[in-house]
Design an enzyme around this catalytic site. Sequence first.
Site, mmCIF file in Angstrom:
data_model
loop_
_atom_site.group_PDB
_atom_site.id
_atom_site.type_symbol
_atom_site.label_atom_id
_atom_site.label_comp_id
_atom_site.label_asym_id
_atom_site.label_seq_id
_atom_site.Cartn_x
_atom_site.Cartn_y
_atom_site.Cartn_z
ATOM 1 N N ARG A 182 -21.391 36.094 -32.956
ATOM 2 C CA ARG A 182 -21.822 36.114 -31.548
ATOM 3 C C ARG A 182 -20.990 37.148 -30.793
ATOM 4 O O ARG A 182 -19.766 37.002 -30.686
ATOM 5 C CB ARG A 182 -21.603 34.711 -30.980
ATOM 6 C CG ARG A 182 -22.150 34.462 -29.615
ATOM 7 C CD ARG A 182 -22.310 32.967 -29.405
ATOM 8 N NE ARG A 182 -23.352 32.458 -30.282
ATOM 9 C CZ ARG A 182 -24.669 32.553 -30.004
ATOM 10 N NH1 ARG A 182 -25.077 33.068 -28.878
ATOM 11 N NH2 ARG A 182 -25.557 32.110 -30.855
ATOM 12 N N ASP A 225 -31.340 48.476 -24.057
ATOM 13 C CA ASP A 225 -30.766 47.201 -24.497
ATOM 14 C C ASP A 225 -31.580 46.755 -25.708
ATOM 15 O O ASP A 225 -32.708 46.286 -25.575
ATOM 16 C CB ASP A 225 -30.879 46.196 -23.343
ATOM 17 C CG ASP A 225 -30.323 44.830 -23.706
ATOM 18 O OD1 ASP A 225 -30.111 44.576 -24.909
ATOM 19 O OD2 ASP A 225 -30.107 44.028 -22.785
ATOM 20 N N TYR A 236 -3.511 39.321 -28.769
ATOM 21 C CA TYR A 236 -4.005 40.100 -27.624
ATOM 22 C C TYR A 236 -4.066 41.568 -28.008
ATOM 23 O O TYR A 236 -3.162 42.062 -28.689
ATOM 24 C CB TYR A 236 -3.076 39.928 -26.413
ATOM 25 C CG TYR A 236 -3.752 39.146 -25.311
ATOM 26 C CD1 TYR A 236 -4.923 39.623 -24.739
ATOM 27 C CD2 TYR A 236 -3.240 37.942 -24.857
ATOM 28 C CE1 TYR A 236 -5.570 38.914 -23.744
ATOM 29 C CE2 TYR A 236 -3.884 37.224 -23.864
ATOM 30 C CZ TYR A 236 -5.046 37.708 -23.308
ATOM 31 O OH TYR A 236 -5.689 37.004 -22.332
ATOM 32 N N THR A 256 -26.526 42.872 -28.701
ATOM 33 C CA THR A 256 -25.722 41.768 -29.216
ATOM 34 C C THR A 256 -25.642 41.972 -30.719
ATOM 35 O O THR A 256 -26.399 42.766 -31.297
ATOM 36 C CB THR A 256 -26.373 40.403 -28.938
ATOM 37 O OG1 THR A 256 -27.728 40.459 -29.370
ATOM 38 C CG2 THR A 256 -26.330 40.059 -27.470
ATOM 39 N N LYS A 267 -28.248 38.410 -33.115
ATOM 40 C CA LYS A 267 -29.677 38.069 -33.155
ATOM 41 C C LYS A 267 -30.245 38.598 -34.479
ATOM 42 O O LYS A 267 -29.806 38.171 -35.527
ATOM 43 C CB LYS A 267 -30.381 38.644 -31.928
ATOM 44 C CG LYS A 267 -29.848 38.040 -30.607
ATOM 45 C CD LYS A 267 -30.672 38.471 -29.416
ATOM 46 C CE LYS A 267 -30.247 37.761 -28.143
ATOM 47 N NZ LYS A 267 -29.226 38.477 -27.385
ATOM 48 N N GLU A 323 -5.588 44.277 -25.633
ATOM 49 C CA GLU A 323 -6.267 45.076 -24.600
ATOM 50 C C GLU A 323 -5.972 46.552 -24.829
ATOM 51 O O GLU A 323 -4.876 46.923 -25.251
ATOM 52 C CB GLU A 323 -5.793 44.644 -23.207
ATOM 53 C CG GLU A 323 -6.437 43.338 -22.792
ATOM 54 C CD GLU A 323 -5.928 42.821 -21.461
ATOM 55 O OE1 GLU A 323 -5.449 43.626 -20.652
ATOM 56 O OE2 GLU A 323 -6.016 41.601 -21.264
#
Length: 482
Positions: A283, A245, A68, A274, A277, A70
């Site tokens: 991903r 974007d 973790y 992203t 692509k 955060e």
Amino acid sequence: MSDSSSANLVSSAYSQALEVIGQVEPRVAEATRKELADQRSSLKLIASENYASPAVLMTMGTWFSDKYAEGTIGHRFYAGCQNVDTVEALAAEHARELFGAPYAYVQPHSGIDANLVAFWSILAHRVEAPTLEKLGAKNVAQLSEQDWEDLRRELGNQRLLGMSLDAGGHLTHGFRPNISGKMFHQQQYGTDPETGLLDYDAVRAKAREFKPLVLIAGYSAYPRRVNFAKMREIADEVGATLMVDMAHFAGLVAGKVFTGDEDPVPHAHIVTTTTHKSLRGPRGGLVLAQEEFAPSVDKGCPMVLGGPLSHVMAAKAVALAEARTQEFRDYAQRIADNAQSLAEGFRSRGANLVTGGTDNHLVLLDVSSFGLTGRQAESALLEAGVVTNRNSVPRDPNGAWYTSGIRLGTPALTTRGFGHDEFDAVADLIVHVLEHTQPGTTKAGDTSKASFVLGDGVADKVRGASAEMLDKHPLYPGLELS
Ligand code: DSN
């Protein structure tokens, strides 16, 4: 290391990994093997897909997944994040250097998450901070109940202008069923009905009238380049924040195919993308921002994101390092060249392309001239081993489910080494399938928008021709699973 010794290493690593997986759940190991076989044996033309390198894929399969983290680099809500700090900092550094961006945030899990971070950042920077100042409060903890009401009204009363879905925009650009179309008052701009091209004067007129807080540029199915300098001019004229974007074309920006006015990074306040692509990474998503937006972008987790996927951030660092090479630049140029070849292949066979062609990585084929819906065309092509996705065309009479188009992209097959001749042959095979597909009928005898009949022998013929090309350009050459 030579190509063959690298392939041997990868073969043995994956073979052993699948053996370990198979000892726990053999069906997962089997499906994983089958997925490789399926990807190897089909023509992958989905414009948003690619094949990441073994180094990128392997980086995702490690113990970073168990941590973790955060918070932000050096400022975490969990102990023991020193190694996560290292990989997150590396990914952010590569992203800044690659794109020439002042600030990079590599935590978003997907493109939609990256857009949520950007929306939050714009609201916080442009609405929350000034409202707090107006109310004489340093932070939200100091607000009274009435102040909260006022702040919520301000935050929830903002306007967004983005490209409509049927013109090639994305769901998150203000499409009504998406949260972006619900959290903002939204309007959409389209494309010119005659040419299919973006009409900057029409965007300007709409922006002047609507006065959005957020102007979004970028697309997932528009086959042309965008002039981001012009979009910034429009944003500045109406006091909007320009958000771009670039999920679909990030690889072309990274590879310096899109430069000057076509490179969004120097022109936008915030850029989202992203990483899987055309950028050919794992991903995930990332946000690039001008310095003034950095503090609010940094609050992405836990504001709108769950704990960062450290194993994916590590893989982003590897992929972005790959994207900083000359080899990647050559690859990006070939993506664009191959899209031209594919478009010319369709044009020369009389097929109808939205905007008449392409100058990015995708073409949008209007299949209505074959008497088919996008859904029928997509299914018939899949039966012949050609993987595409149906897509609306501007003002689509068949709506977003059945559609009238097929979207085709070149990034994946370019990774396999396909060039001009192969893409011309791909156009030929697709036209052959479409010419030999008839709409099916329902039991009641009506024409269905989904069913179809593919001519005898067509699938076998196309699969045979594809196999020859696919064998010549193997996916992960030398990778053999024992
Ligand atoms: N699903 C992506 C695409 O195919 O374009 C966008 O979210």
